[in-house]
Design an enzyme around this catalytic site. Structure first.
Site, PDB file in Angstrom:
ATOM      1  N   PRO A 148       0.910  -1.194  -0.241  1.00 38.75           N
ATOM      2  CA  PRO A 148      -0.134   0.204   0.018  1.00 38.75           C
ATOM      3  C   PRO A 148       0.860   1.174  -0.150  1.00 38.75           C
ATOM      4  CG  PRO A 148       0.219  -0.811   2.298  1.00 38.75           C
ATOM      5  CD  PRO A 148       0.872  -1.860   1.349  1.00 38.75           C
ATOM      6  N   LYS A 151       6.572   0.920   2.082  1.00 36.13           N
ATOM      7  CA  LYS A 151       7.890   0.955   1.674  1.00 36.13           C
ATOM      8  C   LYS A 151       8.181   1.820   0.887  1.00 36.13           C
ATOM      9  CE  LYS A 151       8.016  -4.040   3.062  1.00 36.13           C
ATOM     10  NZ  LYS A 151       6.486  -4.033   3.292  1.00 36.13           N
ATOM     11  N   CYS A 266       6.504 -11.274   3.980  1.00 27.99           N
ATOM     12  CA  CYS A 266       5.929 -11.374   5.020  1.00 27.99           C
ATOM     13  C   CYS A 266       5.735 -12.528   5.492  1.00 27.99           C
ATOM     14  CB  CYS A 266       4.836 -10.341   5.236  1.00 27.99           C
ATOM     15  SG  CYS A 266       3.609 -10.407   4.107  1.00 27.99           S
TER      16      CYS A 266
END
Length: 336
Positions: A148, A151, A266
């Protein structure tokens, strides 16, 4: 048959064959996980498996990234402290804070400071990939899967809004979310493209650095989303693997010689982590660089009968029961 097809076919029978014992079934039932997940954890976590499974039910400390593009971090810390928040600097992060105490009101996402873009609510481990890539002012950087935008905007901050980040996203709904974050945080050096990372060679551009925070199962996010204990099936892992390898190969094509790529997920699944990086080393000739100053466990050199390059010990594995962050995998690669 492509190199990716060949690689997947060679590994398939070892990676996706499971031996479910009564003890595995007992542990899986105790913690609410799928049997095959526990079988895998026992292989690479060993005696720490139940510590990990137990930690997935413990809430993680929230964290934020101060946005130095808009405010001095010391001033932000004072403003939030005055509102009743208690912050502690994350030792290895240039801009990260753990939020150790939250007042009844306002919530982290409802402060004036948040709305003004003075900070971004971001998982602690998700701050690691931009820090490891460490983009500099004036560089041309690619973010291959930018939604989103956490990063992406973190890298813009590290670059002090100088240089250029090309951020890719192929989902129109997610594009709107990224645009919103870019605007709120005062980022001005991002070119946002409606494009999938697999198509990036069509741009005809070579990049100094690339962030590939790959689409994945999210198996490291179970402390944040308990539904992931039973959400991902082996067939899903196979699909993610193919996507990850395709993106990696596309990124490799547009990375300058001597350039750096961070591959991260992740997820703590070796199928999505070491298996992918091992392809980069053995098939693409990339080198794994040592990550300095960030806590974590070493990458694996074997899993379910597969042997990986010894270089993979320089990758980072993050676990909730050891590092008290969401589960993550980060590897720094260099193109020779």
């Amino acid at each position: 048959m492509s190199e990716i097809d060949s690689y997947l076919k060679n590994n398939d029978s070892l990676l996706y064959t499971y031996r479910i014992t009564p003890d595995i079934k007992r542990i899986a039932e105790k913690y609410g996980f799928l049997d095959y997940m526990v079988e895998r954890y026992l292989e690479f976590l060993g005696e720490g498996t139940e510590d990990f499974l137990s930690s997935c039910s413990v809430p993680l400390t929230k964290s934020i990234r101060c946005n130095s593009l808009k405010i001095d971090c010391g001033k932000l810390e004072k403003r939030l402290t005055d509102k009743g928040f208690s912050l502690k600097r994350i030792e290895w992060s240039r801009f990260g804070y753990r939020v150790e105490k939250v007042p009844p009101r306002p919530t982290l996402g409802a402060t004036v400071e948040y709305m003004k873009g003075f900070y971004y609510i971001q998982g602690e481990a998700s701050m690691i990939p931009p820090e490891v890539l460490s983009p500099k002012e004036g560089e041309l950087v690619l973010d291959m899967a930018s939604s989103p935008g956490g990063k992406t905007t973190h890298m813009a901050q590290l670059m002090n809004n100088r240089g250029t980040i090309v951020a890719l996203e192929k989902n129109p709904a997610r594009l709107r979310k990224i645009r919103s974050n870019i605007s709120r945080l005062g980022v001005s050096n991002v070119v946002l493209l409606w494009m999938g990372g697999e198509d990036v060679p069509k741009l005809g551009i070579e990049f100094d650095k690339i962030l590939l925070d790959a689409p994945c199962s999210g198996e490291g996010l179970i402390p944040l989303d308990p539904s992931r204990k039973t959400k991902t099936k082996p067939e899903d892992l196979k699909n993610f693997q193919r996507t990850q390898l395709t993106l990696l190969a596309s990124g490799f094509k547009v990375l300058k010689r001597g350039g750096y790529m961070v591959y991260s997920t992740c997820s703590i699944a070796p199928e999505e982590d070491e298996v992918i990086v091992d392809f980069a080393v053995k098939y693409l000739g990339m080198r794994v660089e040592k990550i300095q100053g960030i806590p974590g466990e070493r990458g694996l050199t074997s899993f379910k009968g597969l042997s990986f390059s010894p270089e993979l010990t320089q990758c980072l594995r993050i676990y909730p029961h050891l590092q008290h962050m969401e589960g993550f995998f980060v590897c720094l690669l260099r193109k020779e």
